[in-house]
Design an enzyme around this catalytic site. Structure first.
Site, PDB file in Angstrom:
ATOM      1  N   PHE A   1     -19.092  14.172 -26.058  1.00  0.00           N
ATOM      2  CA  PHE A   1     -18.695  13.301 -27.166  1.00  0.00           C
ATOM      3  C   PHE A   1     -18.584  11.835 -26.772  1.00  0.00           C
ATOM      4  O   PHE A   1     -18.757  10.951 -27.592  1.00  0.00           O
ATOM      5  CB  PHE A   1     -17.358  13.774 -27.773  1.00  0.00           C
ATOM      6  CG  PHE A   1     -16.228  13.844 -26.776  1.00  0.00           C
ATOM      7  CD1 PHE A   1     -16.056  14.971 -25.992  1.00  0.00           C
ATOM      8  CD2 PHE A   1     -15.352  12.791 -26.622  1.00  0.00           C
ATOM      9  CE1 PHE A   1     -15.027  15.040 -25.066  1.00  0.00           C
ATOM     10  CE2 PHE A   1     -14.311  12.844 -25.702  1.00  0.00           C
ATOM     11  CZ  PHE A   1     -14.153  13.983 -24.915  1.00  0.00           C
TER      12      PHE A   1
ATOM     13  N   TYR B   1       0.842  -1.199   0.000  1.00  0.00           N
ATOM     14  CA  TYR B   1       0.000   0.000   0.000  1.00  0.00           C
ATOM     15  C   TYR B   1       0.879   1.251   0.000  1.00  0.00           C
ATOM     16  O   TYR B   1       0.577   2.233  -0.690  1.00  0.00           O
ATOM     17  CB  TYR B   1      -0.925   0.019   1.230  1.00  0.00           C
ATOM     18  CG  TYR B   1      -1.939   1.138   1.137  1.00  0.00           C
ATOM     19  CD1 TYR B   1      -3.167   0.931   0.515  1.00  0.00           C
ATOM     20  CD2 TYR B   1      -1.653   2.414   1.619  1.00  0.00           C
ATOM     21  CE1 TYR B   1      -4.081   1.952   0.382  1.00  0.00           C
ATOM     22  CE2 TYR B   1      -2.564   3.442   1.491  1.00  0.00           C
ATOM     23  CZ  TYR B   1      -3.778   3.217   0.867  1.00  0.00           C
ATOM     24  OH  TYR B   1      -4.681   4.228   0.727  1.00  0.00           O
TER      25      TYR B   1
ATOM     26  N   ARG C   1     -13.534  14.910 -33.776  1.00  0.00           N
ATOM     27  CA  ARG C   1     -12.873  15.984 -33.047  1.00  0.00           C
ATOM     28  C   ARG C   1     -13.338  17.297 -33.660  1.00  0.00           C
ATOM     29  O   ARG C   1     -12.636  17.959 -34.393  1.00  0.00           O
ATOM     30  CB  ARG C   1     -11.343  15.873 -33.118  1.00  0.00           C
ATOM     31  CG  ARG C   1     -10.759  14.670 -32.442  1.00  0.00           C
ATOM     32  CD  ARG C   1     -10.459  14.800 -30.963  1.00  0.00           C
ATOM     33  NE  ARG C   1     -11.565  14.658 -30.058  1.00  0.00           N
ATOM     34  CZ  ARG C   1     -11.427  14.277 -28.770  1.00  0.00           C
ATOM     35  NH1 ARG C   1     -10.262  13.948 -28.279  1.00  0.00           N
ATOM     36  NH2 ARG C   1     -12.461  14.211 -27.979  1.00  0.00           N
TER      37      ARG C   1
ATOM     38  N   ASP D   1       1.479  20.194 -20.670  1.00  0.00           N
ATOM     39  CA  ASP D   1       0.773  18.937 -20.917  1.00  0.00           C
ATOM     40  C   ASP D   1       1.713  18.105 -21.790  1.00  0.00           C
ATOM     41  O   ASP D   1       1.826  18.322 -22.993  1.00  0.00           O
ATOM     42  CB  ASP D   1      -0.563  19.193 -21.618  1.00  0.00           C
ATOM     43  CG  ASP D   1      -1.325  17.891 -21.864  1.00  0.00           C
ATOM     44  OD1 ASP D   1      -0.684  16.811 -21.850  1.00  0.00           O
ATOM     45  OD2 ASP D   1      -2.548  17.948 -22.079  1.00  0.00           O
TER      46      ASP D   1
ATOM     47  N   LYS E   1      -0.249   7.497 -23.529  1.00  0.00           N
ATOM     48  CA  LYS E   1       0.122   7.809 -24.920  1.00  0.00           C
ATOM     49  C   LYS E   1       1.618   7.527 -25.111  1.00  0.00           C
ATOM     50  O   LYS E   1       2.016   6.371 -25.186  1.00  0.00           O
ATOM     51  CB  LYS E   1      -0.216   9.260 -25.250  1.00  0.00           C
ATOM     52  CG  LYS E   1      -1.709   9.529 -25.452  1.00  0.00           C
ATOM     53  CD  LYS E   1      -2.471   9.667 -24.188  1.00  0.00           C
ATOM     54  CE  LYS E   1      -3.833  10.291 -24.383  1.00  0.00           C
ATOM     55  NZ  LYS E   1      -4.624  10.265 -23.149  1.00  0.00           N
TER      56      LYS E   1
ATOM     57  N   PHE F   1      -7.718  21.242 -24.732  1.00  0.00           N
ATOM     58  CA  PHE F   1      -8.020  19.820 -24.803  1.00  0.00           C
ATOM     59  C   PHE F   1      -9.232  19.584 -23.899  1.00  0.00           C
ATOM     60  O   PHE F   1      -9.397  20.244 -22.874  1.00  0.00           O
ATOM     61  CB  PHE F   1      -6.833  18.928 -24.391  1.00  0.00           C
ATOM     62  CG  PHE F   1      -7.208  17.483 -24.551  1.00  0.00           C
ATOM     63  CD1 PHE F   1      -7.354  16.942 -25.821  1.00  0.00           C
ATOM     64  CD2 PHE F   1      -7.532  16.688 -23.460  1.00  0.00           C
ATOM     65  CE1 PHE F   1      -7.792  15.635 -25.996  1.00  0.00           C
ATOM     66  CE2 PHE F   1      -7.965  15.376 -23.629  1.00  0.00           C
ATOM     67  CZ  PHE F   1      -8.090  14.854 -24.897  1.00  0.00           C
ATOM     68  N   THR F   2     -10.055  18.623 -24.285  1.00  0.00           N
ATOM     69  CA  THR F   2     -11.374  18.433 -23.649  1.00  0.00           C
ATOM     70  C   THR F   2     -11.299  18.349 -22.119  1.00  0.00           C
ATOM     71  O   THR F   2     -11.896  19.164 -21.412  1.00  0.00           O
ATOM     72  CB  THR F   2     -12.038  17.161 -24.209  1.00  0.00           C
ATOM     73  OG1 THR F   2     -11.128  16.065 -24.071  1.00  0.00           O
ATOM     74  CG2 THR F   2     -12.402  17.332 -25.681  1.00  0.00           C
TER      75      THR F   2
HETATM   76  O1  PLI Z   1      -7.135  10.308 -20.895  1.00  0.00           O
HETATM   77  P1  PLI Z   1      -6.284  10.814 -19.775  1.00  0.00           P
HETATM   78  O2  PLI Z   1      -7.099  11.206 -18.600  1.00  0.00           O
HETATM   79  O3  PLI Z   1      -5.189   9.874 -19.417  1.00  0.00           O
HETATM   80  O4  PLI Z   1      -5.516  12.115 -20.305  1.00  0.00           O
HETATM   81  C1  PLI Z   1      -6.168  13.282 -20.665  1.00  0.00           C
HETATM   82  C2  PLI Z   1      -5.439  13.985 -21.746  1.00  0.00           C
HETATM   83  C3  PLI Z   1      -4.750  15.128 -21.462  1.00  0.00           C
HETATM   84  N1  PLI Z   1      -4.079  15.806 -22.433  1.00  0.00           N
HETATM   85  C4  PLI Z   1      -4.048  15.388 -23.705  1.00  0.00           C
HETATM   86  C5  PLI Z   1      -3.306  16.180 -24.706  1.00  0.00           C
HETATM   87  C6  PLI Z   1      -4.717  14.237 -24.067  1.00  0.00           C
HETATM   88  O5  PLI Z   1      -4.654  13.837 -25.339  1.00  0.00           O
HETATM   89  C7  PLI Z   1      -5.461  13.495 -23.084  1.00  0.00           C
HETATM   90  C8  PLI Z   1      -6.231  12.380 -23.412  1.00  0.00           C
HETATM   91  N2  PLI Z   1      -6.443  12.081 -24.674  1.00  0.00           N
HETATM   92  C9  PLI Z   1      -7.228  11.122 -25.156  1.00  0.00           C
HETATM   93  C10 PLI Z   1      -8.053  10.204 -24.324  1.00  0.00           C
HETATM   94  C11 PLI Z   1      -7.274  11.016 -26.598  1.00  0.00           C
HETATM   95  O6  PLI Z   1      -7.963  10.128 -27.117  1.00  0.00           O
HETATM   96  O7  PLI Z   1      -6.603  11.825 -27.260  1.00  0.00           O
END
Ligand code: PLI
Length: 460
Positions: free
Chosen positions: A451, A75, A385, A218, A261, A127-128
């Site tokens: 979306f 933990y 998008r 970011d 990513k 970004f969303t």
């Molecule tokens: O999906 P998260 O919560 O791990 O990360 C959010 C996020 C933050 N910044 C940027 C630039 C992103 O591209 C992002 C998440 N992007 C997704 C889910 C995408 O499909 O692009």
């Protein structure tokens, strides 16, 4: 003698495969109707090639899988946390690490700490999830990306750049005290995976320093941005991706990261900062929303896979092949006259739905429609998008983004060149019958990040 070019190729070979289900047009029609014409609501087993996102969809290496077996599931104080901390310091150069379950977990904590009601957060395109957390914390996002970023035809090599005049005007209008930080993304996602240049970043750093404003990065796709700097910016052609990544980060005060990513894992993220006071507050807050500060919602094995993935993500060979595959797909689409965002970005091909379906008004969702049509044609899943993703302002009005795009996002180390051919051919076929395609109306709209779960009906 003809000069034979040197192609890119994958710096790995395939050890295990996942079998895919092939579907018939009738099966796809039923699946799309059941999903309310939203590709997010399709069952993954009904998808042939999944280009919904590059988030959490990468193939991990044998080393990462081996690392999973070294998970220390204590933990508190897991050894994998200390490994991750050391890698974040070494590769990224930030001092303090707060792991989170994914990127938006870090955005939530950061926004709550730094933003006060009425604050302004300038950024190089929204970004969303990032903007929503800024708004939920009482802030207002202001777009300060250069105008070229909103033009899919502009071939400007660094469309992720900040327009420093726009920033200067905001500082003049609101005062620096109202601006807790500039939200700077590398490989700007909503602009088509477009990079920011080192020159622009240095200038941003100089201007913000003068006014005492932080730069928060970011860094979700920082290695891909570094590749474009290496390829396009004078003075960086002989630097390694790791060196460039380090330099980018050195001009910022902290970062939010979705490790799903660049960092080649299926789940994970973090907040990283250089300022002890912010770290201390974040370490307090993470226990409320994510978990103890040495795991932040992740299993020990997840942190180990991330630590190893970060190392692999800044390998020059890896990035060259990763972006090489995206460029290959984009060039194939151009052969079929499909209108795409140029220059080709780092993590996917973004098709310009306004140009593809000029007869469909933005209120009838051209990008949402096109994503559905691509799936119906070939079982390839893509993502809207455009106006649906942009959502509504705090006052309820729709945002109308200039860019109305369908993103063909390429997972890392997952698909082959033959898959890229099939994808481009599908886009080309749908383009040939574009005049017959009709728009849609929204029949269900969720309150936040619509979306993901909105549903649509085809117009007759
Ligand atoms: O999906 P998260 O919560 O791990 O990360 C959010 C996020 C933050 N910044 C940027 C630039 C992103 O591209 C992002 C998440 N992007 C997704 C889910 C995408 O499909 O692009």
């Amino acid at each position: 003698m003809k000069n034979i070019k040197q192609s890119w190729a994958e710096p790995y070979k395939i050890k295990m495969v996942e079998l895919l289900k092939m579907t018939t047009p009738a099966q796809r029609k039923k699946a799309m109707q059941d999903a309310g014409y939203n590709t997010f609501l399709l069952k993954s087993e009904d998808v042939y090639i999944d280009l919904l996102t590059d988030s959490g969809t990468s193939a991990m290496s044998d080393r990462q899988w081996a690392g999973m077996m070294l998970g220390d599931e204590a933990y508190a104080g897991s050894r994998n946390f200390y490994h991750l901390e050391q890698v974040v310091q070494d590769v990224y150069g930030y001092k303090y690490l707060i792991p989170t379950h994914q990127g938006r977990g870090a955005e939530n904590i950061l926004s709550k700490i730094l933003i006060k009601k009425g604050d302004i957060i300038p950024g190089n395109m929204y970004f969303t999830t990032t903007r929503l957390h800024q708004e939920l914390a009482g802030g207002k996002f202001e777009d300060i990306i250069i105008d070229e970023a909103h033009d899919s035809e502009s071939e400007f090599p660094f469309k992720g750049n900040v327009d420093l005049d726009k920033l200067e005007r905001l500082i003049k209008k609101h005062g620096a005290a109202k601006i807790p930080y500039v939200s700077m993304a590398t490989s700007v996602n909503m602009a088509g995976g477009q990079p920011i240049s080192m020159k622009n970043l240095k200038a941003l750093r100089a201007m913000t320093k003068k006014h005492g404003i932080r730069v928060i990065h970011d860094m979700t796709r920082v290695a891909e941005n570094a590749y474009f700097i290496q390829q396009r910016e004078k003075g960086y052609e002989n630097k390694t991706i790791k060196e460039i990544v380090h330099e980018i980060n050195s001009y910022t005060d902290g970062a939010t990261m979705s490790a799903k990513k660049d960092a080649l894992v299926n789940i994970g993220g973090f907040l990283a900062v250089n300022d002890w006071d912010i770290f201390e507050e974040a370490r307090n807050m993470v226990v409320v929303y994510e978990g103890l500060h040495t795991y932040g919602g992740l299993a020990g094995r997840d942190m180990e896979a991330m630590a190893i993935g970060i190392g692999e993500s800044v390998s020059d060979e890896h990035i060259k092949a990763r972006v090489g595959q995206v460029i290959y797909l984009g060039e194939k689409m151009l052969e079929y006259d499909v209108p795409i965002v140029k220059p080709i970005g780092g993590h996917g091909i973004f098709v310009d739905a306004k140009k593809f379906l000029p007869h469909i008004p933005q209120d009838n969702y051209p990008a949402q429609t096109l994503a559905a049509e691509i799936y119906l044609d070939s079982g390839v899943r893509t993502m809207e998008r455009g106006v649906v993703s942009a959502g509504r302002k705090a006052n309820g009005e729709n945002y109308y983004p200039k860019l109305e795009l369908v993103r063909f996002t390429i997972p890392r180390r997952v698909y082959t060149q033959a898959h890229m051919d099939v994808i481009a051919e599908s886009a080309g076929r749908v383009y040939q019958r574009r005049a017959k395609i009709k728009g849609m109306k929204m029949v269900y709209e969720p309150k936040y990040l619509r979306f993901f779960q909105a549903q649509f009906e085809k117009l007759k």
